[in-house]
Motif scaffolding. Structure first.
Motif, PDB file in Angstrom:
ATOM      1  N   GLN A   1     -16.692  23.153 -18.878  1.00 32.89           N
ATOM      2  CA  GLN A   1     -17.596  24.290 -19.076  1.00 32.89           C
ATOM      3  C   GLN A   1     -17.319  25.406 -18.079  1.00 32.89           C
ATOM      4  N   GLY A   2     -16.775  25.046 -16.922  1.00 35.25           N
ATOM      5  CA  GLY A   2     -16.435  26.060 -15.945  1.00 35.25           C
ATOM      6  C   GLY A   2     -15.315  26.983 -16.401  1.00 35.25           C
ATOM      7  N   GLU A   3     -14.576  26.577 -17.417  1.00 32.24           N
ATOM      8  CA  GLU A   3     -13.477  27.378 -17.946  1.00 32.24           C
ATOM      9  C   GLU A   3     -13.801  28.000 -19.302  1.00 32.24           C
ATOM     10  N   LEU A   4     -14.933  27.644 -19.865  1.00 32.70           N
ATOM     11  CA  LEU A   4     -15.264  28.069 -21.225  1.00 32.70           C
ATOM     12  C   LEU A   4     -16.384  29.103 -21.216  1.00 32.70           C
ATOM     13  N   PRO A   5     -16.381  29.997 -22.201  1.00 33.96           N
ATOM     14  CA  PRO A   5     -17.471  30.972 -22.276  1.00 33.96           C
ATOM     15  C   PRO A   5     -18.802  30.298 -22.570  1.00 33.96           C
ATOM     16  N   GLY A   6     -19.864  30.797 -21.972  1.00 38.10           N
ATOM     17  CA  GLY A   6     -21.194  30.218 -22.153  1.00 38.10           C
ATOM     18  C   GLY A   6     -21.950  30.900 -23.265  1.00 38.10           C
ATOM     19  N   PRO A   7     -23.218  30.591 -23.411  1.00 37.67           N
ATOM     20  CA  PRO A   7     -23.979  29.613 -22.604  1.00 37.67           C
ATOM     21  C   PRO A   7     -23.625  28.172 -22.973  1.00 37.67           C
TER      22      PRO A   7
END
Length: 200
Positions: free
Chosen positions: A148-154
């Motif tokens: 998740q730190g590399e992927l767009p959120g939310p």
């Protein structure tokens, strides 16, 4: 026979028994596995079958431990050289689905079947399985958080995503084993990647 050869033969016999017990338990369940049936299949006496382990319960524990190692070798061990992140999570999902699609156990994923069988049965087997599954879920949540730190959120909470991935894997195991749906692996891979946010 020299002591060295004798020890090697004993180790081979033990490995043969554990493998047969593991494969039979995959189809019959751990509690459904009987010493008599297994002894007849291996052309051994009951005492000779149980002897290397000391008891039926320890034999079943050895079968469970071997199944855990097979799962880890197929799903998590190949990722050891990859840093945590989205690529590693994607590879984990691919390996997981590949393990389910080409499962080494005749009854499908051993851990899934054992979880269903033992969830309401207290005892050492359940306690060990609880340790294994808790560890796997914690590790999976950590993999999700790193990705998740590399992927767009939310993003959904990592623990929630891990729960979803476990649920999808169990559904895939049923569709592959019970329904014998040839499209199940591809569908599971797509659903798991989506749940993990890898298709965003």
């Amino acid at each position: 026979m020299s002591p060295r050869h004798s020890a090697a033969e004993a180790a081979r016999t033990r490995e043969r028994i554990v493998r047969a017990a593991m494969l039979d338990a995959s189809r019959l369940g751990l509690e459904g596995l009987t010493v008599g049936t297994l002894a007849r299949r291996l052309d051994m006496s009951k005492a000779g079958l149980v002897g290397p382990f000391g008891s039926r319960d320890r034999l079943l524990m050895a079968a469970l431990e071997q199944a855990v190692e097979i799962f880890r070798a197929a799903v998590t061990a190949p990722l050891e050289d990859l840093p945590p992140g989205a690529e590693r999570l994607e590879r984990l999902i691919d390996g997981w689905v590949g393990y389910l699609a080409d499962c080494p156990f005749p009854g499908g994923c051993f851990l899934t079947a054992a979880s269903s069988e033992l969830d309401g049965r207290p005892g050492p087997l359940r306690e060990r399985l609880l340790e294994v599954v808790t560890s796997l879920r914690g590790a999976l949540a950590a993999e999700v958080a790193a990705a998740q730190g590399e992927l767009p959120g939310p993003h959904r909470p990592a623990e929630e995503v891990a729960t979803t991935l476990f649920g999808l894997s169990m559904a895939a195991n049923q569709e592959i084993q019970l329904l014998q749906d040839p499209a199940a692996p591809a569908r599971a891979r797509t659903a798991m990647r989506h749940a993990a946010g890898l298709d965003a």
